[in-house]
Design a protein around this motif. Structure first.
Motif, PDB file in Angstrom:
ATOM      1  N   ASP A  16       0.854  -1.182   0.000  1.00  0.00           N
ATOM      2  CA  ASP A  16       0.000   0.000   0.000  1.00  0.00           C
ATOM      3  C   ASP A  16       0.895   1.238   0.000  1.00  0.00           C
ATOM      4  OD1 ASP A  16      -1.911   1.952   0.281  1.00  0.00           O
ATOM      5  OD2 ASP A  16      -2.590   1.297   2.265  1.00  0.00           O
ATOM      6  N   MET A  17       0.906   1.951  -1.126  1.00  0.00           N
ATOM      7  CA  MET A  17       1.775   3.115  -1.270  1.00  0.00           C
ATOM      8  C   MET A  17       1.472   4.185  -0.217  1.00  0.00           C
ATOM      9  SD  MET A  17       3.949   2.488  -3.598  1.00  0.00           S
ATOM     10  CE  MET A  17       4.601   4.019  -4.225  1.00  0.00           C
ATOM     11  N   ASN A  18       0.278   4.172   0.359  1.00  0.00           N
ATOM     12  CA  ASN A  18      -0.069   5.150   1.385  1.00  0.00           C
ATOM     13  C   ASN A  18       0.677   4.900   2.688  1.00  0.00           C
ATOM     14  OD1 ASN A  18      -1.867   6.518  -0.301  1.00  0.00           O
ATOM     15  ND2 ASN A  18      -3.537   5.125   0.222  1.00  0.00           N
ATOM     16  N   GLU A  19       1.196   3.688   2.875  1.00  0.00           N
ATOM     17  CA  GLU A  19       1.959   3.382   4.082  1.00  0.00           C
ATOM     18  C   GLU A  19       3.398   3.893   3.998  1.00  0.00           C
ATOM     19  OE1 GLU A  19       1.594  -0.872   4.335  1.00  0.00           O
ATOM     20  OE2 GLU A  19      -0.108  -0.702   5.693  1.00  0.00           O
ATOM     21  N   ARG A  20       3.845   4.206   2.792  1.00  0.00           N
ATOM     22  CA  ARG A  20       5.215   4.675   2.607  1.00  0.00           C
ATOM     23  C   ARG A  20       5.332   6.161   2.927  1.00  0.00           C
ATOM     24  NH1 ARG A  20       7.712   2.042  -2.857  1.00  0.00           N
ATOM     25  NH2 ARG A  20       7.034  -0.100  -2.521  1.00  0.00           N
ATOM     26  N   GLU A  21       6.482   6.540   3.455  1.00  0.00           N
ATOM     27  CA  GLU A  21       6.748   7.953   3.724  1.00  0.00           C
ATOM     28  C   GLU A  21       7.040   8.697   2.422  1.00  0.00           C
ATOM     29  OE1 GLU A  21       6.757   9.645   6.737  1.00  0.00           O
ATOM     30  OE2 GLU A  21       5.951   7.821   7.642  1.00  0.00           O
ATOM     31  N   VAL A  22       7.745   8.034   1.483  1.00  0.00           N
ATOM     32  CA  VAL A  22       8.136   8.642   0.216  1.00  0.00           C
ATOM     33  C   VAL A  22       7.750   7.688  -0.910  1.00  0.00           C
ATOM     34  CG1 VAL A  22      10.090   9.503  -1.147  1.00  0.00           C
ATOM     35  CG2 VAL A  22      10.073   9.811   1.337  1.00  0.00           C
ATOM     36  N   SER A  23       7.110   8.190  -1.931  1.00  0.00           N
ATOM     37  CA  SER A  23       6.694   7.335  -3.046  1.00  0.00           C
ATOM     38  C   SER A  23       7.887   7.012  -3.953  1.00  0.00           C
ATOM     39  CB  SER A  23       5.618   8.036  -3.877  1.00  0.00           C
ATOM     40  OG  SER A  23       6.182   9.134  -4.580  1.00  0.00           O
ATOM     41  N   THR A  24       7.731   5.955  -4.729  1.00  0.00           N
ATOM     42  CA  THR A  24       8.757   5.578  -5.707  1.00  0.00           C
ATOM     43  C   THR A  24       9.003   6.725  -6.677  1.00  0.00           C
ATOM     44  OG1 THR A  24       8.122   3.259  -5.549  1.00  0.00           O
ATOM     45  CG2 THR A  24       9.352   3.906  -7.506  1.00  0.00           C
ATOM     46  N   GLU A  25       7.939   7.344  -7.134  1.00  0.00           N
ATOM     47  CA  GLU A  25       8.058   8.442  -8.092  1.00  0.00           C
ATOM     48  C   GLU A  25       8.858   9.610  -7.521  1.00  0.00           C
ATOM     49  OE1 GLU A  25       5.041   7.014  -7.263  1.00  0.00           O
ATOM     50  OE2 GLU A  25       4.986   5.739  -9.033  1.00  0.00           O
ATOM     51  N   THR A  26       8.622   9.935  -6.255  1.00  0.00           N
ATOM     52  CA  THR A  26       9.370  11.018  -5.614  1.00  0.00           C
ATOM     53  C   THR A  26      10.847  10.653  -5.508  1.00  0.00           C
ATOM     54  OG1 THR A  26       7.419  11.693  -4.344  1.00  0.00           O
ATOM     55  CG2 THR A  26       9.563  12.424  -3.522  1.00  0.00           C
TER      56      THR A  26
END
Length: 90
Positions: A16-26
């Protein structure tokens, strides 16, 4: 060629990308800005950890070889032998 910088994103195992502090794209965007290599890893599963370390070693080797050839071109010699000061390091 990259600057020698590596940006390593951890927590790749979080689906769940919402659990990450920083997205892959960023992370990818930031790496492009600084001309850095970007890799995602997971300390939990071990994903890409070995690849990341091998990439780091390759990068260090490339820079060491470039630095060595530049020193040779300039006629600079560096003694890489460790200094020996006896059995007790005095």
């Amino acid at each position: 060629m990259p600057t020698g910088l590596m940006l390593i994103g951890n927590k790749q195992d979080l689906e769940d990308m919402n659990e990450r502090e920083v997205s892959t794209e960023t992370g990818e965007t930031f790496a492009k800005i600084y001309n850095a290599q970007f890799m995602e890893t997971s300390a939990k599963s071990g994903f890409n950890v070995g690849n990341c370390l091998m990439n780091l070693v390759r990068t260090i080797k490339i820079y060491y070889e470039q630095d060595s050839s530049e020193r040779r071109e300039r006629g600079i010699q560096i003694n890489n032998k460790p200094k020996s000061s006896g059995c007790c390091g005095r």
